[in-house]
Structure formats: structure tokens, C-alpha cells
Design a protein around this motif. Structure first.
Motif, PDB file in Angstrom:
ATOM      1  N   VAL A 103       4.661  68.284  46.642  1.00 49.92           N
ATOM      2  CA  VAL A 103       5.740  67.304  46.722  1.00 49.92           C
ATOM      3  C   VAL A 103       6.207  66.859  45.343  1.00 49.92           C
ATOM      4  O   VAL A 103       7.358  66.467  45.159  1.00 49.92           O
ATOM      5  CB  VAL A 103       5.305  66.077  47.567  1.00 49.92           C
ATOM      6  N   ASP A 104       5.332  66.935  44.345  1.00 54.90           N
ATOM      7  CA  ASP A 104       5.707  66.516  42.998  1.00 54.90           C
ATOM      8  C   ASP A 104       6.118  67.685  42.113  1.00 54.90           C
ATOM      9  O   ASP A 104       6.414  67.500  40.936  1.00 54.90           O
ATOM     10  CB  ASP A 104       4.555  65.753  42.336  1.00 54.90           C
ATOM     11  N   GLY A 105       6.117  68.892  42.670  1.00 61.06           N
ATOM     12  CA  GLY A 105       6.544  70.058  41.899  1.00 61.06           C
ATOM     13  C   GLY A 105       7.976  70.412  42.222  1.00 61.06           C
ATOM     14  O   GLY A 105       8.521  70.024  43.252  1.00 61.06           O
ATOM     15  N   GLU A 106       8.597  71.150  41.340  1.00 60.28           N
ATOM     16  CA  GLU A 106       9.968  71.602  41.568  1.00 60.28           C
ATOM     17  C   GLU A 106      10.036  73.122  41.578  1.00 60.28           C
ATOM     18  O   GLU A 106      11.096  73.707  41.414  1.00 60.28           O
ATOM     19  CB  GLU A 106      10.895  71.021  40.501  1.00 60.28           C
ATOM     20  N   GLN A 124      14.269  76.277  53.127  1.00 60.15           N
ATOM     21  CA  GLN A 124      14.600  74.913  53.542  1.00 60.15           C
ATOM     22  C   GLN A 124      13.469  74.232  54.312  1.00 60.15           C
ATOM     23  O   GLN A 124      13.551  73.031  54.587  1.00 60.15           O
ATOM     24  CB  GLN A 124      15.865  74.928  54.402  1.00 60.15           C
ATOM     25  N   THR A 125      12.432  74.961  54.653  1.00 59.75           N
ATOM     26  CA  THR A 125      11.313  74.376  55.402  1.00 59.75           C
ATOM     27  C   THR A 125      10.677  73.239  54.603  1.00 59.75           C
ATOM     28  O   THR A 125      10.389  73.392  53.412  1.00 59.75           O
ATOM     29  CB  THR A 125      10.243  75.437  55.709  1.00 59.75           C
ATOM     30  N   ARG A 126      10.475  72.118  55.263  1.00 61.53           N
ATOM     31  CA  ARG A 126       9.797  70.987  54.615  1.00 61.53           C
ATOM     32  C   ARG A 126       8.294  71.266  54.641  1.00 61.53           C
ATOM     33  O   ARG A 126       7.609  71.000  55.622  1.00 61.53           O
ATOM     34  CB  ARG A 126      10.127  69.677  55.330  1.00 61.53           C
ATOM     35  N   VAL A 127       7.796  71.772  53.537  1.00 67.81           N
ATOM     36  CA  VAL A 127       6.398  72.190  53.471  1.00 67.81           C
ATOM     37  C   VAL A 127       5.471  70.992  53.603  1.00 67.81           C
ATOM     38  O   VAL A 127       4.496  71.015  54.363  1.00 67.81           O
ATOM     39  CB  VAL A 127       6.135  72.943  52.154  1.00 67.81           C
ATOM     40  N   THR A 128       5.752  69.957  52.862  1.00 71.77           N
ATOM     41  CA  THR A 128       4.907  68.763  52.890  1.00 71.77           C
ATOM     42  C   THR A 128       5.779  67.535  53.093  1.00 71.77           C
ATOM     43  O   THR A 128       6.745  67.333  52.362  1.00 71.77           O
ATOM     44  CB  THR A 128       4.120  68.605  51.570  1.00 71.77           C
ATOM     45  N   THR A 129       5.422  66.735  54.085  1.00 69.00           N
ATOM     46  CA  THR A 129       6.140  65.487  54.362  1.00 69.00           C
ATOM     47  C   THR A 129       5.147  64.341  54.411  1.00 69.00           C
ATOM     48  O   THR A 129       4.155  64.400  55.150  1.00 69.00           O
ATOM     49  CB  THR A 129       6.893  65.562  55.703  1.00 69.00           C
ATOM     50  N   PHE A 130       5.406  63.319  53.617  1.00 71.29           N
ATOM     51  CA  PHE A 130       4.523  62.148  53.568  1.00 71.29           C
ATOM     52  C   PHE A 130       5.170  60.975  54.285  1.00 71.29           C
ATOM     53  O   PHE A 130       6.376  60.755  54.173  1.00 71.29           O
ATOM     54  CB  PHE A 130       4.227  61.748  52.120  1.00 71.29           C
ATOM     55  N   HIS A 166       9.900  58.577  54.627  1.00 74.43           N
ATOM     56  CA  HIS A 166       9.395  59.932  54.810  1.00 74.43           C
ATOM     57  C   HIS A 166       9.866  60.757  53.619  1.00 74.43           C
ATOM     58  O   HIS A 166      11.073  60.927  53.406  1.00 74.43           O
ATOM     59  CB  HIS A 166       9.910  60.527  56.121  1.00 74.43           C
ATOM     60  N   VAL A 167       8.914  61.244  52.831  1.00 73.73           N
ATOM     61  CA  VAL A 167       9.219  61.966  51.598  1.00 73.73           C
ATOM     62  C   VAL A 167       8.741  63.402  51.748  1.00 73.73           C
ATOM     63  O   VAL A 167       7.575  63.647  52.075  1.00 73.73           O
ATOM     64  CB  VAL A 167       8.535  61.302  50.387  1.00 73.73           C
ATOM     65  N   ALA A 168       9.636  64.350  51.519  1.00 74.78           N
ATOM     66  CA  ALA A 168       9.306  65.759  51.736  1.00 74.78           C
ATOM     67  C   ALA A 168       9.846  66.619  50.597  1.00 74.78           C
ATOM     68  O   ALA A 168      10.777  66.238  49.892  1.00 74.78           O
ATOM     69  CB  ALA A 168       9.867  66.240  53.064  1.00 74.78           C
ATOM     70  N   ARG A 169       9.241  67.796  50.436  1.00 76.35           N
ATOM     71  CA  ARG A 169       9.701  68.787  49.466  1.00 76.35           C
ATOM     72  C   ARG A 169       9.871  70.118  50.201  1.00 76.35           C
ATOM     73  O   ARG A 169       9.012  70.522  50.972  1.00 76.35           O
ATOM     74  CB  ARG A 169       8.693  68.941  48.324  1.00 76.35           C
ATOM     75  N   SER A 170      10.998  70.775  49.955  1.00 78.94           N
ATOM     76  CA  SER A 170      11.267  72.053  50.610  1.00 78.94           C
ATOM     77  C   SER A 170      10.413  73.158  50.000  1.00 78.94           C
ATOM     78  O   SER A 170       9.878  73.030  48.897  1.00 78.94           O
ATOM     79  CB  SER A 170      12.740  72.408  50.459  1.00 78.94           C
ATOM     80  N   ALA A 171      10.308  74.277  50.725  1.00 78.14           N
ATOM     81  CA  ALA A 171       9.537  75.415  50.226  1.00 78.14           C
ATOM     82  C   ALA A 171      10.146  75.967  48.950  1.00 78.14           C
ATOM     83  O   ALA A 171       9.438  76.485  48.086  1.00 78.14           O
ATOM     84  CB  ALA A 171       9.458  76.503  51.291  1.00 78.14           C
ATOM     85  N   ASP A 189       2.037  59.533  42.357  1.00 78.99           N
ATOM     86  CA  ASP A 189       2.125  60.854  41.750  1.00 78.99           C
ATOM     87  C   ASP A 189       0.893  61.644  42.186  1.00 78.99           C
ATOM     88  O   ASP A 189      -0.239  61.273  41.867  1.00 78.99           O
ATOM     89  CB  ASP A 189       2.164  60.699  40.224  1.00 78.99           C
ATOM     90  N   PHE A 190       1.087  62.727  42.935  1.00 74.13           N
ATOM     91  CA  PHE A 190      -0.034  63.548  43.389  1.00 74.13           C
ATOM     92  C   PHE A 190      -0.435  64.509  42.272  1.00 74.13           C
ATOM     93  O   PHE A 190       0.364  65.340  41.846  1.00 74.13           O
ATOM     94  CB  PHE A 190       0.347  64.324  44.658  1.00 74.13           C
ATOM     95  N   ILE A 191      -1.676  64.385  41.812  1.00 75.01           N
ATOM     96  CA  ILE A 191      -2.147  65.161  40.669  1.00 75.01           C
ATOM     97  C   ILE A 191      -3.372  65.965  41.082  1.00 75.01           C
ATOM     98  O   ILE A 191      -4.377  65.403  41.529  1.00 75.01           O
ATOM     99  CB  ILE A 191      -2.501  64.239  39.486  1.00 75.01           C
TER     100      ILE A 191
END
Length: 378
Positions: free
Chosen positions: A46-49, A66-72, A97-102, A236-238
């Protein structure tokens, strides 16, 4: 922001799973190859680009960019509301709800309820508008030098009728929170304000109502700003893995070390602002003064950092050069020097963690993902 859970889809062996994260410390226990590391990497995504590489995407389900890999899932708390106070929202969000796409390039922040402009200014404006529209001597408030006061004009305007149109549109905007006033209605409000006598005290509340409507219509949609502020308040997920923790007592100080510096040593040197390549050059050129200055300054920086971080005793982490060896030493209470490997696993991890956070940390509060902690006593 209070983290509640995470939903992972299509990452490695994880096809579709949800994990409860509503605790300060969470241990994920399982045999080798159970997917523990995969889960931590999915959370850190989620914290990577960067994109999830195709080989790391689950083959058991379709995973597109476009798949939401991780959603918090977060609870938005009182302090977060304070950060949004100046946006004058109709309702404060209670969940995020915070998500990052594949693909890694798409961050999604959904707030519930959705942030919308407060309609309170419109509600307050309705009262003087409705009072004015039924006023028998409304024409007395109209500038006589305008077409609104001249029914025989080539471009006649009916002030009362246009005011009624504004009222209807404002009522719709109040009832349908999140909708905008049509542009022609805003223009009508501007025209009516312009022809309403500004020296008539009785018309003051009507002019103020027009001003409020116009100002409200000019306000930007608060949703993008609200989402950005909430995102910046999430932790920040580390990912803190074995390579980050593996600080050795000594390293052969040569070109091979400079060209392929172990991650943990790079973190330690970065914390001390010690340029290892420059230090090696000082050693090779026999520049004793600059070599010693670099080491002394680095150790001084480490003293200041660990004096603040470690409260149990006076702890110092020092670099020392011994021939072709770069040594990492621990000094406790000013005189008890020990090599790094001889100290407890807990203390070694603490030193590595401080260095890691100094180099990789951010202004956001961190959530530390520790991979393969092992069973060695702390």
C-alpha cells in the motif's frame, strides 16, 4: 486513524483473505511456505508505487492492474476530524478504506460518508430568500436604474420570479447533499444581488443571502483535499526483514563491501551520515586526519541518536577501523566496550531498528512488519 483490518486479493498465494489488525501487536504464526512473508509484502504494497510483478500475482484468480491488492479499513477518529475541520463538511467521515492497485500507480482512498460541502450556508440563506419573495413591496429593494425595475425594457426581468427560481434550486441542493447549484442559477443570484439596493437596510439580509449562495457555489469540492489529508494520517507500513537486522561485528573494508554494502550496514552508516566510499579513500591515501575526523564525527552523531533512543543505560554504537576491518562496537556507560555479536538479540535488533527507521522512516507513524523473527531469546 485506528486500523481495523486488511483485505488482500491476488497477491502470491493469497487469493482473497481478510485479517484483523485491531491490536498493537499481532503475531502471524505458521510453518514454512505458509505465506507469512507474502502477507507482509502484500501489506507493505500500500505504501509502494511499484507494480506487483506478474509472477507474484495469484494464478488462482484474475488479477489485473486495476485489482485492489491490499485494502485497509480504518476508523476515523476525533483527531482526524480536527484535521478536516476547516473544510466545513456536511458530515465528518467515520471510516476510511485505503487501497493500492496491482499496478502500484493507483492509490484509492474512500471515505464514508463521502466528504461533501456543508449545506448549512444554503439552509441559512433560504430564510431571508423566502421572506423576500412574498414581500409585497419587494420592488422597493430593486435599483430603479436597471431593467428589473422597467417592465417595458427590451430585456425585461422579473425579480420575484427569478428569486423563486433561485429558491427552488437552493432547496434541491439542500435536499440532495453533494449536488451543485446549476451555473445559470448562480448567475441569476449574482444578477439579483447586483440590482438589490445596497443602501436599503431592510434588504441587507437578502444581499447577505445572495453572497452566501455565491460563495458556496465557488467553493471547491472538499473530497480530494479530505482524501489526501486522511491518507497522510494513515500509518506508514515498513517491512523490516532479516537483511535489515543483520548487523555484523566486523566487515572486511574493501571495494567489495563498498560495491555491495549489506543493507543493515548501509542503514547504520546512513544514520551516522558516514560515507563509506569516502572513508575507504581516506584509508587508501593514508589521510589519517580526515579518516579519524570522519569516524569521530560519525560516532558523535550516533551518540546523540542513541542517547535519545535508549534510556536503560548510556549506550553508544561506534564505528572503528582496525587494519582492513570495519568494526561495529557497543559502548555502555562510557567504558564497557563489547563487540556487536556478543550482545543480546533484542539489543542488536533495537540498534538495527533505530538505524532502519532513521533511514527509511517518514513523518507518518509507522507500522512495523517484521519478517521471520525467529526463536532466538531477546
Amino acid at each position: 486513524m485506528r486500523l481495523i483490518s486488511a483485505h488482500v486479493q491476488g497477491y502470491g498465494r493469497i487469493v482473497d483473505s481478510k485479517i484483523n489488525l485491531d491490536a498493537k501487536v499481532i503475531a502471524i504464526v505458521g510453518p514454512n511456505e505458509a505465506g507469512k512473508t507474502t502477507l507482509l509484502k502484500a501489506l507493505a504494497h500500500v505504501d509502494g508505487e511499484t507494480a506487483v510483478p506478474v509472477p507474484q500475482r495469484s494464478r488462482a484468480t484474475e488479477v489485473t492492474d486495476q485489482t485492489r491488492v491490499t485494502t485497509f479499513d480504518y476508523i476515523v477518529e476525533e483527531g482526524d476530524h480536527a484535521a478536516l475541520a476547516d473544510l466545513d463538511l456536511h458530515e465528518q467521515p467515520t471510516r476510511a478504506h485505503v487501497a493500492r492497485s496491482a499496478s502500484g500507480d493507483k492509490l484509492i482512498v474512500d471515505l464514508v460518508p463521502a466528504p461533501r460541502k456543508s449545506v448549512r450556508p444554503l439552509q441559512d440563506a433560504l430564510e431571508p430568500l423566502k421572506a423576500a419573495v412574498v414581500k409585497e413591496d419587494l420592488d422597493d429593494w430593486i435599483d430603479p436604474n436597471t431593467t428589473y425595475a422597467d417592465p417595458g425594457s427590451d430585456d425585461p426581468h422579473d425579480y420575484r420570479a427569478e428569486l423563486g427560481t433561485v429558491i427552488e434550486a437552493v432547496e434541491v441542493a439542500v435536499a440532495e447533499v453533494g449536488s451543485d447549484l446549476p451555473g445559470e442559477v448562480v448567475q441569476t443570484a449574482q444578477s439579483l444581488q447586483g440590482v438589490t439596493l445596497d443602501d436599503d437596510v431592510d434588504a441587507e439580509s437578502l444581499r447577505a443571502a445572495y453572497s452566501a449562495i455565491i460563495a458556496w457555489s465557488e467553493r471547491e469540492d472538499p473530497a480530494p483535499v479530505a482524501r489526501d489529508r486522511i491518507w497522510n494520517r494513515t500509518p506508514d507500513f515498513i517491512l523490516f526483514d532479516e537483511a535489515d537486522r543483520s548487523i555484523q561485528s566486523a566487515y572486511t573494508f574493501d571495494d567489495a563491501l563498498i560495491n555491495d554494502t549489506p543493507v543493515a550496514l548501509a542503514n547504520l552508516a546512513g544514520t551516522a551520515s558516514l560515507d563509506l566510499a569516502e572513508l575507504l579513500q581516506f584509508v587508501r591515501t593514508g589521510d589519517i586526519a580526515r579518516r579519524r575526523t570522519a569516524i569521530v564525527q560519525a560516532n558523535s552523531r550516533m551518540d546523540a541518536i542513541f542517547d535519545e533512543a535508549w534510556k536503560q543505560s548510556k549506550l553508544a554504537v561506534h564505528f572503528e577501523l582496525d587494519g582492513d576491518q570495519l568494526r561495529i562496537e557497543l559502548m555502555e556507560d562510557g567504558d564497557n566496550i563489547t563487540v556487536f555479536d556478543e550482545r543480546s538479540a533484542g539489543l542488536r535488533m533495537f540498534v538495527a531498528l533505530i538505524a532502519f527507521l532513521k533511514v527509511h522512516g517518514s513523518e507518518r507513524a509507522p507500522i512495523l512488519l517484521i519478517d521471520d523473527l525467529g526463536t532466538e531469546p531477546m
